[in-house]
Design a protein around this motif. Structure first.
Motif, PDB file in Angstrom:
ATOM      1  N   MET A  84      34.869   3.882   1.431  1.00 26.66           N
ATOM      2  CA  MET A  84      35.799   4.261   0.371  1.00 26.66           C
ATOM      3  C   MET A  84      36.873   3.183   0.177  1.00 26.66           C
ATOM      4  O   MET A  84      37.205   2.814  -0.945  1.00 26.66           O
ATOM      5  CB  MET A  84      36.445   5.609   0.695  1.00 26.66           C
ATOM      6  CG  MET A  84      37.407   6.095  -0.374  1.00 26.66           C
ATOM      7  SD  MET A  84      36.672   6.246  -2.015  1.00 26.66           S
ATOM      8  CE  MET A  84      35.414   7.443  -1.709  1.00 26.66           C
ATOM      9  N   ARG A  85      37.386   2.660   1.266  1.00 23.72           N
ATOM     10  CA  ARG A  85      38.409   1.612   1.174  1.00 23.72           C
ATOM     11  C   ARG A  85      37.825   0.371   0.493  1.00 23.72           C
ATOM     12  O   ARG A  85      38.505  -0.285  -0.294  1.00 23.72           O
ATOM     13  CB  ARG A  85      38.947   1.275   2.554  1.00 23.72           C
ATOM     14  CG  ARG A  85      39.745   2.422   3.176  1.00 23.72           C
ATOM     15  CD  ARG A  85      40.080   2.144   4.629  1.00 23.72           C
ATOM     16  NE  ARG A  85      41.026   1.054   4.762  1.00 23.72           N
ATOM     17  CZ  ARG A  85      42.337   1.181   4.640  1.00 23.72           C
ATOM     18  NH1 ARG A  85      42.864   2.361   4.401  1.00 23.72           N
ATOM     19  NH2 ARG A  85      43.123   0.137   4.776  1.00 23.72           N
ATOM     20  N   ASN A  86      36.567   0.063   0.759  1.00 25.24           N
ATOM     21  CA  ASN A  86      35.923  -1.087   0.113  1.00 25.24           C
ATOM     22  C   ASN A  86      35.756  -0.861  -1.380  1.00 25.24           C
ATOM     23  O   ASN A  86      35.940  -1.790  -2.184  1.00 25.24           O
ATOM     24  CB  ASN A  86      34.567  -1.379   0.760  1.00 25.24           C
ATOM     25  CG  ASN A  86      34.712  -1.948   2.152  1.00 25.24           C
ATOM     26  OD1 ASN A  86      35.735  -2.501   2.526  1.00 25.24           O
ATOM     27  ND2 ASN A  86      33.671  -1.788   2.954  1.00 25.24           N
ATOM     28  N   LYS A  87      35.405   0.374  -1.781  1.00 28.97           N
ATOM     29  CA  LYS A  87      35.280   0.685  -3.206  1.00 28.97           C
ATOM     30  C   LYS A  87      36.614   0.545  -3.920  1.00 28.97           C
ATOM     31  O   LYS A  87      36.697  -0.024  -5.003  1.00 28.97           O
ATOM     32  CB  LYS A  87      34.725   2.099  -3.395  1.00 28.97           C
ATOM     33  CG  LYS A  87      33.268   2.234  -3.041  1.00 28.97           C
ATOM     34  CD  LYS A  87      32.792   3.669  -3.238  1.00 28.97           C
ATOM     35  CE  LYS A  87      31.331   3.808  -2.841  1.00 28.97           C
ATOM     36  NZ  LYS A  87      30.860   5.197  -3.025  1.00 28.97           N
ATOM     37  N   VAL A  88      37.651   1.085  -3.303  1.00 34.06           N
ATOM     38  CA  VAL A  88      38.986   0.977  -3.897  1.00 34.06           C
ATOM     39  C   VAL A  88      39.409  -0.497  -3.940  1.00 34.06           C
ATOM     40  O   VAL A  88      39.942  -0.971  -4.943  1.00 34.06           O
ATOM     41  CB  VAL A  88      40.010   1.833  -3.127  1.00 34.06           C
ATOM     42  CG1 VAL A  88      41.425   1.559  -3.608  1.00 34.06           C
ATOM     43  CG2 VAL A  88      39.666   3.308  -3.256  1.00 34.06           C
ATOM     44  N   GLY A  89      39.139  -1.223  -2.870  1.00 38.08           N
ATOM     45  CA  GLY A  89      39.465  -2.651  -2.838  1.00 38.08           C
ATOM     46  C   GLY A  89      38.764  -3.429  -3.935  1.00 38.08           C
ATOM     47  O   GLY A  89      39.345  -4.354  -4.525  1.00 38.08           O
ATOM     48  N   ALA A  90      37.519  -3.062  -4.233  1.00 33.89           N
ATOM     49  CA  ALA A  90      36.770  -3.736  -5.301  1.00 33.89           C
ATOM     50  C   ALA A  90      37.431  -3.492  -6.658  1.00 33.89           C
ATOM     51  O   ALA A  90      37.533  -4.404  -7.481  1.00 33.89           O
ATOM     52  CB  ALA A  90      35.324  -3.261  -5.311  1.00 33.89           C
TER      53      ALA A  90
END
Length: 84
Positions: free
Chosen positions: A43-49
């Protein structure tokens, strides 16, 4: 995933502020253990993207929860602090 309201908030934020802290809400709903950590990281990676396409790339993310007690949230934040 990233909700429509998140994208809307980012548009408003880009017009009104230079800095942003992302609140990762409801982290108490992730399962305990490795599976939960992996799901939270995804989830953090999706938000970061999404953030990478804005002026807020690399903005800090903080785990939060309205759940009474908060031990799990504190532990998640301790782990993230150690990894950043």
């Amino acid at each position: 995933g990233v909700q429509t309201q998140t994208a809307e908030c980012l548009v408003i934020a880009e017009m009104t502020t230079k800095h942003l802290v992302v609140a990762m809400n409801k982290v108490d709903l992730f399962p305990n253990g490795e599976e939960g950590r992996e799901r939270l990281e995804t989830m953090r990676n999706k938000v970061g993207a999404v953030l990478s396409k804005t002026r807020f790339e690399g903005a800090p993310m903080v785990n939060i929860s309205a759940k009474v007690g908060g031990e799990k949230v504190a532990a998640c934040n301790d782990n993230i602090t150690k990894n950043n």
